[in-house]
Design an enzyme around this catalytic site. Sequence first.
Site, PDB file in Angstrom:
ATOM      1  N   ASP A 210       0.866  -1.186   0.000  1.00 55.12           N
ATOM      2  CA  ASP A 210       0.000   0.000   0.000  1.00 55.12           C
ATOM      3  C   ASP A 210       0.899   1.231   0.000  1.00 55.12           C
ATOM      4  O   ASP A 210       1.312   1.708   1.054  1.00 55.12           O
ATOM      5  CB  ASP A 210      -0.902  -0.021   1.244  1.00 55.12           C
ATOM      6  CG  ASP A 210      -1.802   1.212   1.295  1.00 55.12           C
ATOM      7  OD1 ASP A 210      -2.270   1.653   0.233  1.00 55.12           O
ATOM      8  OD2 ASP A 210      -2.036   1.730   2.408  1.00 55.12           O
TER       9      ASP A 210
ATOM     10  N   GLU B 116      -2.373  -1.791  -4.985  1.00 52.38           N
ATOM     11  CA  GLU B 116      -3.638  -1.154  -5.339  1.00 52.38           C
ATOM     12  C   GLU B 116      -3.414  -0.141  -6.445  1.00 52.38           C
ATOM     13  O   GLU B 116      -2.420   0.579  -6.459  1.00 52.38           O
ATOM     14  CB  GLU B 116      -4.267  -0.474  -4.112  1.00 52.38           C
ATOM     15  CG  GLU B 116      -5.683  -0.946  -3.881  1.00 52.38           C
ATOM     16  CD  GLU B 116      -6.359  -0.270  -2.708  1.00 52.38           C
ATOM     17  OE1 GLU B 116      -6.940  -0.980  -1.887  1.00 52.38           O
ATOM     18  OE2 GLU B 116      -6.299   0.966  -2.599  1.00 52.38           O
TER      19      GLU B 116
ATOM     20  N   ASP C 278      -2.461   1.165   7.116  1.00 53.64           N
ATOM     21  CA  ASP C 278      -1.588   0.954   5.950  1.00 53.64           C
ATOM     22  C   ASP C 278      -1.167  -0.517   5.842  1.00 53.64           C
ATOM     23  O   ASP C 278      -0.997  -1.049   4.750  1.00 53.64           O
ATOM     24  CB  ASP C 278      -0.328   1.824   6.064  1.00 53.64           C
ATOM     25  CG  ASP C 278      -0.679   3.288   6.286  1.00 53.64           C
ATOM     26  OD1 ASP C 278      -1.044   3.950   5.319  1.00 53.64           O
ATOM     27  OD2 ASP C 278      -0.637   3.739   7.442  1.00 53.64           O
TER      28      ASP C 278
END
Lengths: 170, 170
Positions: free
Chosen positions: A8, A66, A138
Site C-alpha cells: 500500500d 492497489e 496501511d
Amino acid sequence: MQRILGIDPGSRVTGFGVIDSDGVKSRHIASGCIRLDGEVAGRLAEIFTGIGEVVDAYRPSACAIENIFIAKNAMSALKLGQARGAAICALAVTGLDVHEYSPREVKQALVGGGGADKRQVAYMVALLLNHRDPMKLDESDALAVALCHAHSRHLQARLADQARRAGVRR
Amino acid sequence: MQRILGIDPGSRVTGFGVIDSDGVKSRHIASGCIRLDGEVAGRLAEIFTGIGEVVDAYRPSACAIENIFIAKNAMSALKLGQARGAAICALAVTGLDVHEYSPREVKQALVGGGGADKRQVAYMVALLLNHRDPMKLDESDALAVALCHAHSRHLQARLADQARRAGVRR
C-alpha cells in the site's frame, strides 16, 4: 501454496503485508509500515530499499498493489504516483510479477461489496488471517490487496496449473 | 567543472542529458531518450535501469529534474508521478543529490522569461551547448534542466567552495 506480498504505497507511510495462501486459506507471515521522512528523493529511495529488504527477507513469489486513479487533486496524485513508482520499481527490478487491483476489486474480494469502508476491510483482513494484534490501516490495506490477489483468478489459475503438472486433481 | 545529468521523466519517453559545466560555460556530453513499452511495471523498471546505466556510463556528480505540479488531470498526474518516482529512485539509490527545478525556473535560467515556449527553450539549449544535430524535445528538455542547475546558485556555491579550498580566487 504461494507467498504473496501486498503493498500500500503512500508518500508518508508505505504499508506492506506478506501472506501464504493456497487460494482458499491464507496465513499472515509478516506486515508493517515503512515510515518516510525528509526530502522527496530520500523518501522514494527509502520506499525502494525498504521494499527490496522485504522481498529479500520473505521471498514472495507474487506481489499485488492497489491501482488508484482517484486523488484529491493533481498534486496529491503526483505524490502518490511517485510513491507507487518507487514501490513498483522495487518489485519489478527483482523480476517479480506485479499485479494491480482497483480499490473496488480489493473490497469486493474481501467484503463482497465494492462500497465497503476501510474499517470493514481491516476487520475482514484480521478475521481471514486470524490476526488478533492491532494493525495500522496501511498494514491491513497492504494485506487486503495480497488477499485480493490470493482470491483472484490469476492465482487460482496458477495453482491449478501447478497441481495439474504435479498430477494432483484439485 | 561539474558533470550534471538532467532528466525529463515521462511515462512514454524519458529524456536524459549530460553536460559538463563550470557554471558559465557548458559542454554537451551525451543525451538521448529511453522509450518505454508494455506494462506499467515494466516501463518503470526500464526507467530505473535505463537511468542507472546512464549514471554508470557518465558518472555525473549532480543531477537535476523538473518539478512539475501541473497535469491535465489526476490520472496523468499519477502516471507522470510514477515515472518521476522511478527516475528519482534510480538517482537517489546511487547516492546522487537530486535537485528539483520548476518549469518556470528552467525557462527563466535559459531564456530569461518564465513564459517561454518549448521551442524557444530547445533553441537556447542548442545554442548554449553549440549542439547542431537535431534533438528530440525530451532530450532538449533534459539538457535544459541540467543547464538550469549549471546556472543555479547551488552549483555556483559548490564551485566557489571548491575554488576556495584549492586556494584559487574566482
